[in-house]
Design a protein around this motif. Sequence first.
Motif, PDB file in Angstrom:
ATOM      1  N   HIS A 149     -32.976  65.710  17.588  1.00 23.22           N
ATOM      2  CA  HIS A 149     -32.614  65.660  16.177  1.00 23.22           C
ATOM      3  C   HIS A 149     -31.329  64.876  15.995  1.00 23.22           C
ATOM      4  CE1 HIS A 149     -35.454  68.945  16.305  1.00 23.22           C
ATOM      5  NE2 HIS A 149     -35.652  68.721  15.027  1.00 23.22           N
ATOM      6  N   ILE A 150     -31.110  64.482  14.777  1.00 22.62           N
ATOM      7  CA  ILE A 150     -29.892  63.775  14.407  1.00 22.62           C
ATOM      8  C   ILE A 150     -29.260  64.532  13.249  1.00 22.62           C
ATOM      9  CG2 ILE A 150     -30.968  62.203  12.752  1.00 22.62           C
ATOM     10  CD1 ILE A 150     -28.497  60.971  15.267  1.00 22.62           C
ATOM     11  N   ALA A 151     -27.952  64.649  13.297  1.00 21.46           N
ATOM     12  CA  ALA A 151     -27.220  65.198  12.159  1.00 21.46           C
ATOM     13  C   ALA A 151     -26.535  64.017  11.492  1.00 21.46           C
ATOM     14  CB  ALA A 151     -26.200  66.233  12.608  1.00 21.46           C
ATOM     15  N   LEU A 152     -26.699  63.908  10.211  1.00 23.10           N
ATOM     16  CA  LEU A 152     -26.139  62.795   9.461  1.00 23.10           C
ATOM     17  C   LEU A 152     -25.153  63.341   8.441  1.00 23.10           C
ATOM     18  CD1 LEU A 152     -26.370  59.706   9.041  1.00 23.10           C
ATOM     19  CD2 LEU A 152     -28.091  60.180   7.306  1.00 23.10           C
ATOM     20  N   GLN A 153     -23.899  62.919   8.568  1.00 22.37           N
ATOM     21  CA  GLN A 153     -22.887  63.292   7.593  1.00 22.37           C
ATOM     22  C   GLN A 153     -22.738  62.110   6.635  1.00 22.37           C
ATOM     23  OE1 GLN A 153     -19.011  64.190   9.186  1.00 22.37           O
ATOM     24  NE2 GLN A 153     -18.374  65.194   7.322  1.00 22.37           N
ATOM     25  N   VAL A 154     -22.827  62.385   5.358  1.00 26.39           N
ATOM     26  CA  VAL A 154     -22.800  61.329   4.340  1.00 26.39           C
ATOM     27  C   VAL A 154     -21.690  61.634   3.345  1.00 26.39           C
ATOM     28  CG1 VAL A 154     -24.128  60.123   2.570  1.00 26.39           C
ATOM     29  CG2 VAL A 154     -25.299  61.072   4.569  1.00 26.39           C
ATOM     30  N   GLY A 156     -15.089  66.761  -1.283  1.00 26.73           N
ATOM     31  CA  GLY A 156     -13.959  66.288  -0.493  1.00 26.73           C
ATOM     32  C   GLY A 156     -13.083  65.373  -1.322  1.00 26.73           C
ATOM     33  N   GLN A 157     -11.900  65.114  -0.841  1.00 28.05           N
ATOM     34  CA  GLN A 157     -10.962  64.242  -1.544  1.00 28.05           C
ATOM     35  C   GLN A 157     -10.719  63.009  -0.697  1.00 28.05           C
ATOM     36  OE1 GLN A 157      -9.522  64.784  -4.674  1.00 28.05           O
ATOM     37  NE2 GLN A 157      -8.856  62.665  -4.411  1.00 28.05           N
ATOM     38  N   GLY A 158     -11.101  61.839  -1.227  1.00 28.47           N
ATOM     39  CA  GLY A 158     -10.858  60.572  -0.546  1.00 28.47           C
ATOM     40  C   GLY A 158      -9.643  59.882  -1.126  1.00 28.47           C
ATOM     41  N   VAL A 159      -9.307  58.716  -0.620  1.00 28.91           N
ATOM     42  CA  VAL A 159      -8.161  57.960  -1.100  1.00 28.91           C
ATOM     43  C   VAL A 159      -8.302  57.609  -2.578  1.00 28.91           C
ATOM     44  CG1 VAL A 159      -6.938  55.749  -0.862  1.00 28.91           C
ATOM     45  CG2 VAL A 159      -7.637  56.999   1.166  1.00 28.91           C
ATOM     46  N   THR A 160      -9.537  57.280  -2.977  1.00 35.94           N
ATOM     47  CA  THR A 160      -9.749  56.856  -4.365  1.00 35.94           C
ATOM     48  C   THR A 160     -10.352  57.947  -5.245  1.00 35.94           C
ATOM     49  OG1 THR A 160     -11.906  55.933  -3.786  1.00 35.94           O
ATOM     50  CG2 THR A 160     -10.013  54.439  -3.694  1.00 35.94           C
ATOM     51  N   GLY A 161     -10.384  59.171  -4.777  1.00 28.67           N
ATOM     52  CA  GLY A 161     -10.879  60.246  -5.637  1.00 28.67           C
ATOM     53  C   GLY A 161     -11.820  61.207  -4.939  1.00 28.67           C
ATOM     54  N   VAL A 162     -12.495  62.001  -5.772  1.00 30.61           N
ATOM     55  CA  VAL A 162     -13.392  63.048  -5.289  1.00 30.61           C
ATOM     56  C   VAL A 162     -14.682  62.426  -4.751  1.00 30.61           C
ATOM     57  CG1 VAL A 162     -14.733  65.083  -5.995  1.00 30.61           C
ATOM     58  CG2 VAL A 162     -12.426  64.719  -6.894  1.00 30.61           C
ATOM     59  N   ARG A 163     -15.153  62.939  -3.643  1.00 27.52           N
ATOM     60  CA  ARG A 163     -16.393  62.496  -3.015  1.00 27.52           C
ATOM     61  C   ARG A 163     -17.217  63.731  -2.653  1.00 27.52           C
ATOM     62  NH1 ARG A 163     -14.599  58.525  -4.636  1.00 27.52           N
ATOM     63  NH2 ARG A 163     -13.993  56.631  -3.576  1.00 27.52           N
ATOM     64  N   THR A 164     -18.508  63.533  -2.513  1.00 32.41           N
ATOM     65  CA  THR A 164     -19.370  64.590  -2.012  1.00 32.41           C
ATOM     66  C   THR A 164     -19.612  64.324  -0.525  1.00 32.41           C
ATOM     67  OG1 THR A 164     -20.446  64.872  -4.135  1.00 32.41           O
ATOM     68  CG2 THR A 164     -21.616  65.709  -2.214  1.00 32.41           C
ATOM     69  N   VAL A 165     -19.394  65.348   0.267  1.00 26.64           N
ATOM     70  CA  VAL A 165     -19.630  65.272   1.701  1.00 26.64           C
ATOM     71  C   VAL A 165     -20.869  66.111   1.975  1.00 26.64           C
ATOM     72  CG1 VAL A 165     -18.678  65.693   3.998  1.00 26.64           C
ATOM     73  CG2 VAL A 165     -17.146  65.113   2.099  1.00 26.64           C
ATOM     74  N   SER A 166     -21.792  65.572   2.751  1.00 29.50           N
ATOM     75  CA  SER A 166     -23.046  66.267   3.019  1.00 29.50           C
ATOM     76  C   SER A 166     -23.433  66.158   4.481  1.00 29.50           C
ATOM     77  CB  SER A 166     -24.171  65.662   2.189  1.00 29.50           C
ATOM     78  OG  SER A 166     -23.813  65.647   0.835  1.00 29.50           O
ATOM     79  N   VAL A 167     -24.200  67.131   4.925  1.00 30.70           N
ATOM     80  CA  VAL A 167     -24.774  67.092   6.266  1.00 30.70           C
ATOM     81  C   VAL A 167     -26.279  67.294   6.130  1.00 30.70           C
ATOM     82  CG1 VAL A 167     -24.884  68.207   8.522  1.00 30.70           C
ATOM     83  CG2 VAL A 167     -22.694  67.966   7.380  1.00 30.70           C
ATOM     84  N   ILE A 168     -27.021  66.438   6.822  1.00 26.71           N
ATOM     85  CA  ILE A 168     -28.484  66.489   6.819  1.00 26.71           C
ATOM     86  C   ILE A 168     -28.935  66.529   8.271  1.00 26.71           C
ATOM     87  CG2 ILE A 168     -30.601  65.322   6.099  1.00 26.71           C
ATOM     88  CD1 ILE A 168     -28.645  63.630   4.241  1.00 26.71           C
TER      89      ILE A 168
END
Length: 167
Positions: A85-90, A114-126
């Motif tokens: 299997h592969i885990a993919l963090q996006v 999550g908080q990135g340099v330019t603002g809010v981001r969605t972090v996901s794991v699949i």
Amino acid sequence: MIYVAMGLIQILYVALNSLRVVLMIKGRRYLASFISTAEIFVYIMGLAIVLKNLDSWIGVIIYSASYGIGILLGMYLEQKIALGHIALQVITENEHEIWSRIRAKGYGVTTWTGQGVTGVRTVSVILAPRKEYQDLTSTIREVDPKAFMISYEPNHFIGGFWKKKLK
């Protein structure tokens, strides 16, 4: 004709060796053991031919070069069978459309903010079978070409959405 046999035997031996190592790493001990039996048989047959023809430098070169070809073949086979299997963090800004499409394909998606340099981001794991990696990343890229992806191979699974599918 003897040179062709030398080369083919060495290619087969190294490809089997590569496949056996992958199976050992993936915990497929019985299949790895079975392949190792075939592997050593092929090795002994090839070595016997080479030792009978040591006076031919062409045979030694062919046997040596076919080792490299066997490595390439083993890597190709490993990629084609894609065990595990592969885990993919996006990390993305466009999460809603991506995750609805991914979930519609039957994948579990766990997300957090999550908080990135330019603002809010969605972090996901699949989590997905390795064979489906290209399809998964293509789907994500269609929706968000700028999505940041990190993949890794997980070793153990306990609980979660995939618990029933992984057995």
